[in-house]
Design an enzyme around this catalytic site. Structure first.
Site, PDB file in Angstrom:
ATOM      1  N   GLY A 101       7.602  55.566  -5.041  1.00 61.99           N
ATOM      2  CA  GLY A 101       7.322  54.166  -4.753  1.00 61.99           C
ATOM      3  C   GLY A 101       8.563  53.430  -4.283  1.00 61.99           C
ATOM      4  N   GLY A 115       8.794  50.117  -3.536  1.00 61.56           N
ATOM      5  CA  GLY A 115       8.582  48.669  -3.639  1.00 61.56           C
ATOM      6  C   GLY A 115       9.897  48.011  -4.052  1.00 61.56           C
ATOM      7  CG  PHE A 116      10.154  43.806  -5.010  1.00 60.08           C
ATOM      8  CD1 PHE A 116      11.043  43.028  -4.307  1.00 60.08           C
ATOM      9  CD2 PHE A 116       8.804  43.573  -4.840  1.00 60.08           C
ATOM     10  CE1 PHE A 116      10.613  42.030  -3.444  1.00 60.08           C
ATOM     11  CE2 PHE A 116       8.342  42.587  -3.989  1.00 60.08           C
ATOM     12  CZ  PHE A 116       9.254  41.807  -3.290  1.00 60.08           C
ATOM     13  CB  VAL A 155       2.876  60.885  -6.232  1.00 59.75           C
ATOM     14  CG1 VAL A 155       2.952  61.647  -7.547  1.00 59.75           C
ATOM     15  CG2 VAL A 155       4.180  61.027  -5.469  1.00 59.75           C
ATOM     16  CD  GLU A 196       2.148  31.581  -3.681  1.00 61.02           C
ATOM     17  OE1 GLU A 196       3.215  31.102  -4.076  1.00 61.02           O
ATOM     18  OE2 GLU A 196       2.015  32.776  -3.382  1.00 61.02           O
ATOM     19  CG  ASP A 228       4.193  45.053 -10.884  1.00 60.30           C
ATOM     20  OD1 ASP A 228       5.136  44.345 -11.267  1.00 60.30           O
ATOM     21  OD2 ASP A 228       3.375  44.702 -10.011  1.00 60.30           O
ATOM     22  CB  ALA A 286       9.856  40.585  -7.033  1.00 59.69           C
TER      23      ALA A 286
END
Ligand SMILES: Cc1cc2nc3c(=O)[nH]c(=O)nc-3n(C[C@H](O)[C@H](O)[C@H](O)COP(=O)(O)OP(=O)(O)OC[C@H]3O[C@@H](n4cnc5c(N)ncnc54)[C@H](O)[C@@H]3O)c2cc1C
Length: 440
Positions: free
Chosen positions: A21, A23-24, A89, A180, A310, A327
């Site tokens: 992964g 991501g952040f 994966v 949002e 996360d 994040a």
């Protein structure tokens, strides 16, 4: 990587770190391991990092998809000890120290799981089938196509009822994503719909924000929630509290109290769950779908396997139920793990993780945002500017920052969301099935 570079990488005499992964958390980790005595392999099912906090702006045609995405290859290219493979994966074999992917198996000495989270439908398969969600660029583009197709289709509706149903947009979950999105759709009604769909009565477009709680942004301060609610209501968003959606068939929403509402679009933003992998069930926290990790991010009972962001659940200090799935938590955990891996290589003592909560922010529309930092609760233009600055600086890559800045300047000065292109039409599940199984 040319064959020479590959040989050099393969010959590195270092422990193999596999990061799942980008991501952040994953991206931060590999950046910090550049040049370290580790051979790093990043695996991701996508070929790009996605800046999720701005997904809703892609969904509402304010930003182009490429302005919030960054190819992994561009990040990894200058790092001789880091390689990237696009692979999904599918399982982990901790006894054999292998990760299983759709492109074969990879061996590891150290495994870092940074797979993030997916949408949680809490087992409701009917809603899962018909609702839209916002976790990836593909899904953001689906939402964009969907609302533009709805505007076009509404022009062909013969009666007011059908037109209203076509233009009813329901968002379930009044957390930051829901708030949002609702604000951005309200801005589209006020600007694009009014100006460019002149034959439609813009009042027939209704935006509903539904939540089973009694306030929006329930993880923010009460002041921030109150500001956000006022902004949403001023913008004409219908906010309904204490309501639980139990069913959606693509046309009709059913609530727990038995009431119903016509709506062709339901966007589910009511929950997330960690993207855990088969093979590591013993370390999973039941119901939380996150891995139980210690303060060094190592999975309880599985030495050499770490989880970040996360998908990790670490309890420390006041975070008895784990850190928020945001994040900054993912990035801070990655920074500490990278530093600890470097300390480990030098035989130094490892440091435990402590989360530094820098506050929360959400934006509702132009000049309308909320910021909580400690005891400071801001709303209005100042909060909006702070939100823009923080998000701009957090984007990966100079080109992306410039593109987003230009996109915002154009949008907020002209109110012309020019990216309103239906390139790949969105096909609803019901319609998809009808095409696949033609009658007669
Ligand atoms: C719409 C939206 C808005 C948000 N807004 C904010 C905000 O304003 N502020 C904030 O702080 N946070 C926000 N968040 C939350 C924030 O984006 C997450 O907390 C953060 O992305 C978590 O980082 P991560 O590294 O754990 O996972 P992610 O960033 O989700 O990265 C996970 C990566 O793992 C890859 N992956 C997953 N499973 C596999 C697999 N089986 N095989 C290979 N690769 C896999 C994915 O492709 C992805 O690249 C928002 C999230 C969403 C969806």
């Amino acid at each position: 990587m040319n064959s020479h570079a590959k040989q050099q990488y393969d010959a590195l005499p270092y422990p193999q770190v596999v990061v799942v992964g980008g991501g952040f958390a994953g991206l931060e980790l590999i950046k910090r391991l550049e040049g370290a005595p580790y051979k790093v392999l990043l695996l991701d099912r996508q070929n790009h990092h996605c800046f999720q906090p701005l997904l809703y702006q892609v969904a509402t045609a304010s930003l182009s998809a490429d302005s919030i995405a960054h190819p992994f290859r561009r990040s990894v290219a200058p790092m001789p000890n880091v390689a990237f493979r696009m692979a999904k994966v599918t399982a982990v074999k901790p006894q054999e120290k292998l990760v299983v992917t759709d492109h074969g198996e990879f061996a590891y000495d150290i495994l870092v799981l940074a797979t993030g989270s997916g949408t949680n439908f809490f087992g409701n398969t009917a809603i899962e089938k018909e609702a839209m969600q916002l976790k990836s660029i593909g899904q953001a583009l689906d939402i964009r196509s969907d609302f533009l197709q709805d505007f076009e289709a509404a022009l062909y509706q013969q009666d007011e009822h059908s037109q209203k149903r076509q233009l009813n947009f329901t968002i379930v979950g009044a957390g930051p994503t829901g708030v949002e999105l609702a604000g951005a759709l309200a801005e589209i009604r006020r600007t694009v719909l009014k100006r460019e769909y002149r034959e439609l009565d813009s009042e027939r477009m209704q935006i509903w924000l539904i939540d089973s709680n009694d306030r929006v942004l329930k993880n923010f301060s009460e002041q921030a929630s109150a500001y956000a609610l006022k902004y949403l209501q001023d913008m004409g968003v219908n906010v309904r509290f204490g309501a639980r959606v139990t069913h959606f068939d693509g046309e009709l929403i059913t609530f727990q109290d038995g009431s119903t509402m016509d709506s062709r679009t339901l966007i589910w933003a009511a929950g997330v769950k960690g993207m855990t992998l088969p093979g590591l069930e013993a370390a999973e926290v039941p119901k939380a779908n996150r891995y139980n990790v210690d303060r060094y991010s190592e999975l309880e009972g599985v030495p050499g396997v770490y989880a970040l962001g996360d998908v990790a659940l670490m309890t420390e200090g006041k975070w008895e139920r784990g850190h928020p799935q945001v994040a900054p938590a993912a990035i801070q955990q990655a920074v500490l793990l990278a530093n600890n891996l470097l300390r480990k290589a030098e035989g130094k003592e490892l440091k435990p993780f402590t989360y530094v909560d820098k506050g929360s922010m959400a934006t509702i529309g132009r000049f309308k945002a909320v910021v909580d930092v400690g005891n400071i609760h801001l709303g209005g233009p100042l909060a909006w500017l702070a939100w823009m600055f923080v998000h701009l600086m957090a984007l990966v890559g100079f080109r992306n920052r410039l593109q987003v800045l230009m996109g915002w300047a154009w949008k907020y000065m002209s109110w012309k969301n020019t990216i309103r292109l239906i390139i790949r039409p969105y096909v609803r599940q019901v319609e998809h099935q009808a095409v696949e199984t033609p009658r007669g």
